[in-house]
Design an enzyme around this catalytic site. Sequence first.
Site, PDB file in Angstrom:
ATOM      1  N   LYS A 266      -9.990  -2.812  -4.352  1.00 30.27           N
ATOM      2  CA  LYS A 266      -9.718  -2.096  -3.102  1.00 30.27           C
ATOM      3  C   LYS A 266      -8.295  -2.402  -2.632  1.00 30.27           C
ATOM      4  CE  LYS A 266     -11.753  -5.745  -0.240  1.00 30.27           C
ATOM      5  NZ  LYS A 266     -12.683  -6.057   0.850  1.00 30.27           N
TER       6      LYS A 266
ATOM      7  N   TYR B 289      20.185  -8.106  14.474  1.00 31.29           N
ATOM      8  CA  TYR B 289      19.739  -7.616  15.777  1.00 31.29           C
ATOM      9  C   TYR B 289      19.540  -8.767  16.756  1.00 31.29           C
ATOM     10  CZ  TYR B 289      18.722  -2.868  14.074  1.00 31.29           C
ATOM     11  OH  TYR B 289      18.822  -1.593  13.587  1.00 31.29           O
TER      12      TYR B 289
END
Length: 368
Positions: free
Chosen positions: A40, A263
Amino acid sequence: MKTSIHRPSQALVDLSAIHFNIEQLKAHLPQDVEKWAVVKANAYGHGAVAVSSYIDDIVDGFCVSNIDEALELREGGLDKKILILGVSAIEVVPLAIQNKITLTVASLEWLDLLEASSLSLQGLVVHLKVDSGMGRIGFRDRQPLQEAINRLQVAGVQVEGIFTHFATADEADASKFEEQLACFKGILAELDALPPIIHASNSATSLWHTDTVMNAVRLGDIIYGLNPSGSVLELPYDIKPALSLVSELVHVKEVEAGADVGYGATYTADEGQFIGTIPLGYADGWTRDMQGFDVLIDGQRCPIVGRISMDQITVRLPEKYPLGTPVVFIGKSGTESISATDVAEKRGTINYEVVCLISDRVPRIYKN
């Protein structure tokens, strides 16, 4: 998300390591126990079709989360049994029958909807889920479970299996595990008859509670070389990590003392130094909380400085390196290594979340 095949950032997947890990597990499990590979979430980020195709001849079936993951395997040419572990919408039942995909039944309410749909159930195969203490989905008592079995059989549905899932099999304290095991065994003992396949063992149970293995096991994170307990429990035998995350330096500059990087100007150079830029960021799964962690360059640990951007990170270099110098995020460089567990401990999470979060933008490159 479009895979960025023209960047140097790549997830390298060693399929032979996954094969080796499964063979290691099989050597320590009873021979007559079915081994199902859990693929999965794109095989925990490793690539569902590529992984499943490579191990198809050494497993008995596959487990996925939903119908779309199951159909991906069928479209990829896989024809072994596929079990959907989650609850499926009633509307997918015809698709499941048509593609020979096994569904999970987890409640009488779901069964009510199935019966009300008036869909043809000929050819439908199901496993029933018991909630022995995980608290997500499943029958919690014998009576509704037996009723579901009876109603399914009357409707002509093949009840092939019954299973549960342990919440704490990867922890040092086994008390909760023992409670769940006793609950599951107690419910099984009260049923009128048992279906052919009984499974409760996930990776952790298969490693540390082998005496509780029934007649099938679901092998997930461990086949990818990930310790289910992180660093809490020691693996009983050798397992190989299958995934490395790598890139290259695309920009190198020298900055003076007092220069800000990234940033928010959260990093200020305390002296003259070299800063390298690498084209991998939080959109690729390298989340912002990895600021301050290391990458490996030329066998050395180099700290991530400044905030991690969507597409790029910056690192402090010990010297000026040429463009194209390899960078390792997960894997080995010289005598140094960084594992998915190391990354998980920095993030305060689990190693298989780390690999699952590597986004589709990062191409998977397969070895063997």
